[in-house]
Design a protein around this motif. Structure first.
Motif, PDB file in Angstrom:
ATOM      1  N   TRP A 180       7.085  22.866  39.757  1.00  0.00           N
ATOM      2  CA  TRP A 180       7.748  22.055  38.808  1.00  0.00           C
ATOM      3  C   TRP A 180       7.357  21.367  40.374  1.00  0.00           C
ATOM      4  O   TRP A 180       7.461  21.137  41.720  1.00  0.00           O
ATOM      5  CB  TRP A 180       9.090  22.208  39.129  1.00  0.00           C
ATOM      6  CG  TRP A 180       9.286  22.816  38.262  1.00  0.00           C
ATOM      7  CD1 TRP A 180       9.812  23.846  37.475  1.00  0.00           C
ATOM      8  CD2 TRP A 180       8.938  22.454  35.982  1.00  0.00           C
ATOM      9  NE1 TRP A 180       9.850  24.117  35.772  1.00  0.00           N
ATOM     10  CE2 TRP A 180      10.262  23.082  35.369  1.00  0.00           C
ATOM     11  CE3 TRP A 180       8.726  20.484  35.466  1.00  0.00           C
ATOM     12  CZ2 TRP A 180       9.485  23.025  34.156  1.00  0.00           C
ATOM     13  CZ3 TRP A 180       8.892  20.512  33.885  1.00  0.00           C
ATOM     14  CH2 TRP A 180       9.116  22.317  33.364  1.00  0.00           C
ATOM     15  N   PHE A 181       6.368  20.083  40.660  1.00  0.00           N
ATOM     16  CA  PHE A 181       6.501  18.935  41.054  1.00  0.00           C
ATOM     17  C   PHE A 181       7.377  17.835  40.769  1.00  0.00           C
ATOM     18  O   PHE A 181       7.391  17.770  39.479  1.00  0.00           O
ATOM     19  CB  PHE A 181       4.670  18.729  40.836  1.00  0.00           C
ATOM     20  CG  PHE A 181       4.754  19.429  42.222  1.00  0.00           C
ATOM     21  CD1 PHE A 181       4.189  21.186  41.626  1.00  0.00           C
ATOM     22  CD2 PHE A 181       4.351  19.795  43.784  1.00  0.00           C
ATOM     23  CE1 PHE A 181       3.719  22.043  42.922  1.00  0.00           C
ATOM     24  CE2 PHE A 181       2.904  20.592  45.158  1.00  0.00           C
ATOM     25  CZ  PHE A 181       3.215  21.874  44.326  1.00  0.00           C
ATOM     26  N   ARG A 182       7.118  16.624  41.087  1.00  0.00           N
ATOM     27  CA  ARG A 182       7.883  15.278  40.631  1.00  0.00           C
ATOM     28  C   ARG A 182       7.286  14.039  41.368  1.00  0.00           C
ATOM     29  O   ARG A 182       6.389  14.135  42.487  1.00  0.00           O
ATOM     30  CB  ARG A 182       9.354  14.948  40.746  1.00  0.00           C
ATOM     31  CG  ARG A 182       9.348  15.586  42.411  1.00  0.00           C
ATOM     32  CD  ARG A 182      11.586  14.958  41.955  1.00  0.00           C
ATOM     33  NE  ARG A 182      12.319  15.590  43.448  1.00  0.00           N
ATOM     34  CZ  ARG A 182      13.496  15.661  43.818  1.00  0.00           C
ATOM     35  NH1 ARG A 182      14.230  15.382  43.160  1.00  0.00           N
ATOM     36  NH2 ARG A 182      13.690  15.490  45.247  1.00  0.00           N
TER      37      ARG A 182
ATOM     38  N   LYS B 192       3.634   6.828  44.519  1.00  0.00           N
ATOM     39  CA  LYS B 192       4.183   7.638  45.844  1.00  0.00           C
ATOM     40  C   LYS B 192       3.557   9.125  45.373  1.00  0.00           C
ATOM     41  O   LYS B 192       2.560   9.045  44.179  1.00  0.00           O
ATOM     42  CB  LYS B 192       5.853   8.417  45.681  1.00  0.00           C
ATOM     43  CG  LYS B 192       6.457   7.611  45.545  1.00  0.00           C
ATOM     44  CD  LYS B 192       6.472   6.328  47.221  1.00  0.00           C
ATOM     45  CE  LYS B 192       7.247   5.685  47.724  1.00  0.00           C
ATOM     46  NZ  LYS B 192       9.086   6.293  47.781  1.00  0.00           N
ATOM     47  N   GLU B 193       3.311   9.883  46.235  1.00  0.00           N
ATOM     48  CA  GLU B 193       2.264  11.650  46.047  1.00  0.00           C
ATOM     49  C   GLU B 193       3.238  12.039  45.001  1.00  0.00           C
ATOM     50  O   GLU B 193       4.533  11.827  45.106  1.00  0.00           O
ATOM     51  CB  GLU B 193       2.281  12.075  47.300  1.00  0.00           C
ATOM     52  CG  GLU B 193       2.967  12.238  48.260  1.00  0.00           C
ATOM     53  CD  GLU B 193       2.781  12.511  49.783  1.00  0.00           C
ATOM     54  OE1 GLU B 193       1.788  12.569  49.860  1.00  0.00           O
ATOM     55  OE2 GLU B 193       3.781  13.507  49.795  1.00  0.00           O
ATOM     56  N   ARG B 194       2.955  13.016  44.806  1.00  0.00           N
ATOM     57  CA  ARG B 194       3.493  14.200  43.510  1.00  0.00           C
ATOM     58  C   ARG B 194       4.115  15.458  44.471  1.00  0.00           C
ATOM     59  O   ARG B 194       2.832  15.514  46.185  1.00  0.00           O
ATOM     60  CB  ARG B 194       2.051  14.578  42.810  1.00  0.00           C
ATOM     61  CG  ARG B 194       2.994  16.013  41.686  1.00  0.00           C
ATOM     62  CD  ARG B 194       2.577  16.048  40.611  1.00  0.00           C
ATOM     63  NE  ARG B 194       1.521  14.931  40.067  1.00  0.00           N
ATOM     64  CZ  ARG B 194       0.943  15.336  38.766  1.00  0.00           C
ATOM     65  NH1 ARG B 194       0.133  15.831  38.294  1.00  0.00           N
ATOM     66  NH2 ARG B 194       0.424  13.803  38.332  1.00  0.00           N
TER      67      ARG B 194
ATOM     68  N   THR C 197      15.391  10.347  40.146  1.00  0.00           N
ATOM     69  CA  THR C 197      14.355   9.899  39.231  1.00  0.00           C
ATOM     70  C   THR C 197      12.612  10.005  39.619  1.00  0.00           C
ATOM     71  O   THR C 197      12.162   9.962  40.554  1.00  0.00           O
ATOM     72  CB  THR C 197      14.805   9.074  38.764  1.00  0.00           C
ATOM     73  OG1 THR C 197      16.304   8.726  38.757  1.00  0.00           O
ATOM     74  CG2 THR C 197      14.182   8.466  38.006  1.00  0.00           C
ATOM     75  N   ALA C 198      12.081  10.587  38.763  1.00  0.00           N
ATOM     76  CA  ALA C 198      10.600  10.357  38.467  1.00  0.00           C
ATOM     77  C   ALA C 198      10.465  10.815  37.025  1.00  0.00           C
ATOM     78  O   ALA C 198      10.576  11.978  36.075  1.00  0.00           O
ATOM     79  CB  ALA C 198      10.219  11.765  39.628  1.00  0.00           C
ATOM     80  N   VAL C 199       9.142  11.634  37.039  1.00  0.00           N
ATOM     81  CA  VAL C 199       8.068  12.761  36.065  1.00  0.00           C
ATOM     82  C   VAL C 199       7.767  13.632  36.595  1.00  0.00           C
ATOM     83  O   VAL C 199       7.561  13.881  37.559  1.00  0.00           O
ATOM     84  CB  VAL C 199       6.982  11.357  35.473  1.00  0.00           C
ATOM     85  CG1 VAL C 199       6.186  12.780  34.863  1.00  0.00           C
ATOM     86  CG2 VAL C 199       6.906   9.991  35.487  1.00  0.00           C
ATOM     87  N   TYR C 200       8.413  14.463  35.837  1.00  0.00           N
ATOM     88  CA  TYR C 200       8.396  16.145  36.580  1.00  0.00           C
ATOM     89  C   TYR C 200       7.222  17.024  35.865  1.00  0.00           C
ATOM     90  O   TYR C 200       6.720  16.683  34.912  1.00  0.00           O
ATOM     91  CB  TYR C 200       9.711  16.553  36.397  1.00  0.00           C
ATOM     92  CG  TYR C 200      11.020  16.094  37.311  1.00  0.00           C
ATOM     93  CD1 TYR C 200      11.390  15.139  36.881  1.00  0.00           C
ATOM     94  CD2 TYR C 200      11.631  17.314  37.992  1.00  0.00           C
ATOM     95  CE1 TYR C 200      12.585  14.780  37.989  1.00  0.00           C
ATOM     96  CE2 TYR C 200      12.175  17.369  38.403  1.00  0.00           C
ATOM     97  CZ  TYR C 200      12.325  15.598  39.133  1.00  0.00           C
ATOM     98  OH  TYR C 200      13.624  15.493  39.527  1.00  0.00           O
TER      99      TYR C 200
ATOM    100  N   GLY D 117       3.859  15.888  31.857  1.00  0.00           N
ATOM    101  CA  GLY D 117       4.872  15.651  33.031  1.00  0.00           C
ATOM    102  C   GLY D 117       6.759  15.167  31.860  1.00  0.00           C
ATOM    103  O   GLY D 117       5.622  14.746  30.487  1.00  0.00           O
ATOM    104  N   THR D 118       7.329  15.051  32.027  1.00  0.00           N
ATOM    105  CA  THR D 118       8.668  14.471  31.830  1.00  0.00           C
ATOM    106  C   THR D 118       9.394  14.309  32.351  1.00  0.00           C
ATOM    107  O   THR D 118       9.198  13.659  33.747  1.00  0.00           O
ATOM    108  CB  THR D 118       9.581  16.052  30.616  1.00  0.00           C
ATOM    109  OG1 THR D 118      10.523  14.926  30.178  1.00  0.00           O
ATOM    110  CG2 THR D 118       9.549  16.446  31.671  1.00  0.00           C
TER     111      THR D 118
END
Length: 122
Positions: A34-36, A41-43, A89-92, A115-116
């Motif tokens: 999992w990344f966000r 910003k960078e992942r 808070t981010a797209v995961y 992404g979610t």
């Protein structure tokens, strides 16, 4: 094709569980991560499990609050997120690699889901 789901809006201190599936097929010999990412910003790495031993690795920022797991059938990877903070808070995104890895670098992960979005209000 990977699909991440389970995002939403939650208050600080709340919980969410994200799921990642591979079009209904088992992950098999694929490590999962999992990344966000936030806008501009960078992942960034969040957590990962090697296919070879299912022992998760976590970013320091989520250690003790997030738990990554895979179901026994190997069809779904989960990210249980507790005690959420506004900075979560981010797209995961979930990602897979055929390597036995928990690399924190995006280039190590070959396949990515769409992404979610997770939004944590203060």
């Amino acid at each position: 094709q990977l699909q991440a789901s389970g995002g939403g809006l939650v208050q600080a201190g709340g919980s969410l569980r994200l799921s990642c599936t591979a079009s209904g097929r088992p992950f098999g010999r694929n490590s999962v991560a999992w990344f966000r990412q936030t806008p501009g910003k960078e992942r960034n790495f969040v957590a990962a499990i090697r296919w070879s031993n299912s022992i998760p690795d976590y970013a320091d920022s989520v250690k003790g609050r997030f738990t990554m797991s895979r179901d026994s059938a190997g069809n779904t990877a989960y990210l249980q997120m507790n005690n959420l903070k506004p900075e979560d808070t981010a797209v995961y995104y979930c990602a897979t690699s055929t390597m036995s890895t928990t690399s924190r670098y995006t280039y190590a992960w070959r396949s990515w889901g769409q992404g979610t979005l997770v939004t944590v209000s203060s």
